[in-house]
Design a protein around this motif. Structure first.
Motif: not given
Length: 391
Positions: A325-331, A337-339, A380-391
């Motif tokens: 699920r894309v939570v924010n931004g654009t993939l 990308v950063n896990n 894996h399942t439940s991981d978050v993929i996000a830009d390093k700017q995201v806190k």
């Protein structure tokens, strides 16, 4: 394939007791919307979302799968979730990434064990819910009896926005209580619908049901209740706006009438999803900040990217498929990308829109959308993929 903004997306999970007809209903929705060119059937193993050999043999969903359709210029992402107790965790995961649940209930049996459990799961997430009373073409199917069990075991605020035209095998359409029109569906299972006036034999019942709906909508809003007491009713505009607001707030749960196998009531169900379910832009996505505090994220295409992995499947041809699920931004496809969860870099190849097991490459996925990517190594399942700017 077209890329959709958050405001033009509706994410729903179809949940309910096993055997209530969820998978057949998904097939009917896809066929009615023109996303597939023929109506898949559970009995002959041709549905879009039950494609595993074991599912086809058992005629039951064993794992959540994703499909999508366009309706009223809106992308409707549909997760077909399993309904048996052994697979409840899979249904929970599906509810985590959608804006609403469509709770499918068998019109013969009414509320069953998993109906209650999944209703409670959706309630714990504060999800809006639509009830699809399915299989109204069956012997002993009953709106009144089913509604009684729903009020007893789920919520008193469940309110029919339709009543059936005919009973059991004579169920050929629905009466729309909001517009007060009769919708009759072709007997050839094509889903072709004819709109007309309400037959005289149903007029009194329809008016009483509409009056009950108006009262339910008024009860969900203090201002509307004042109007209702002063005028004795609500205007058409107040009814429509109040119904949408109350449904999105989880104060009212519309009930629609369907027969998935005979393509009756499917377009009105899609209408209800588009009209009453909040888009990702209208409902914050629950997330955790760096301190572990729950926060709500309002999606924005221009924000740093963030995505939540809700399911991982093994495809015999494509290998590991990561559903997110894309939570924010654009993939975007073909990017690194950063896990965040594993502090590791991942290389995205093609982003995918899934139609059951069928995969379509898409250049990007915007905030609020559901999609997938193949062959990630460390995610894996439940991981978050996000830009390093995201806190």
């Amino acid at each position: 394939m077209k890329v959709y903004d958050a405001a033009a997306i509706r994410n729903v999970a179809l949940v309910g007791h096993g055997g209530s007809g969820k998978t057949q209903l998904v097939s009917a929705m896809l066929f009615a919307a023109g996303a597939v060119n023929r109506l898949g059937r559970v009995d002959d193993g041709s549905t879009t979302t039950d494609f595993d050999e074991e599912e086809i043999a058992r005629k039951h969903t064993l794992a959540s799968s994703l499909a999508h359709a366009e309706w009223q210029k809106t992308k409707v992402n549909i997760i077909d979730a399993p309904g048996f107790a052994n697979f409840l965790s899979d249904a929970r995961a599906a509810l985590r990434v959608v804006e609403a649940a469509v709770v499918v209930v068998d019109a013969v049996h009414g509320v069953e064990v998993q109906t209650e459990k999944l209703w409670a799961e959706a309630a714990s997430l504060n999800l809006p819910r639509i009830v699809a009373l399915n299989r109204l073409d069956r012997d002993r199917a009953s709106l009144d009896r089913s509604l009684s069990t729903l009020h007893r075991d789920c919520a008193r605020e469940i309110a029919p926005v339709q009543i059936p035209l005919g009973e059991e095998k004579a169920f050929t359409g629905v009466i729309d209580l909001v517009r007060m029109k009769a919708l009759t569906f072709a007997s050839d299972n094509s889903g072709k619908v004819t709109e007309g006036e309400i037959p005289e034999a149903f007029a009194d019942r329809a008016q009483k049901a509409r009056d009950a709906l108006i009262e339910s909508v008024a009860e969900a809003d203090e201002q509307l209740m004042e109007t209702f007491f002063a005028e004795g009713t609500l205007s058409q505009e107040q009814l429509i706006a109040g119904l949408r607001t109350a449904t999105m707030a989880g104060k009212l749960f519309p009930l629609v009438c369907t027969s998935a196998v005979h393509m009756v009531g499917i377009q009105p169900l899609l209408d209800a999803i588009v009209n009453y379910v909040p888009s990702p832009a209208e409902r914050e996505f629950p997330a955790l900040d760096a301190d572990g505090t729950e926060i709500g994220v309002t999606p924005s295409d221009g924000a740093p990217y963030a995505a939540f992995v809700w399911k991982t499947i093994a495809d015999p041809f494509a290998g590991r498929i990561t559903m997110l699920r894309v939570v924010n931004g654009t993939l975007k496809s073909d990017t690194t990308v950063n896990n965040v969860t594993r502090d590791a870099a991942e290389r995205f190849g093609h982003l995918l829109a899934l139609q059951g097991k069928a995969q379509t490459h898409v250049p990007e996925l915007k905030a609020g959308d559901l999609g997938a990517v193949a062959k990630l190594k460390d995610t894996h399942t439940s991981d978050v993929i996000a830009d390093k700017q995201v806190k």
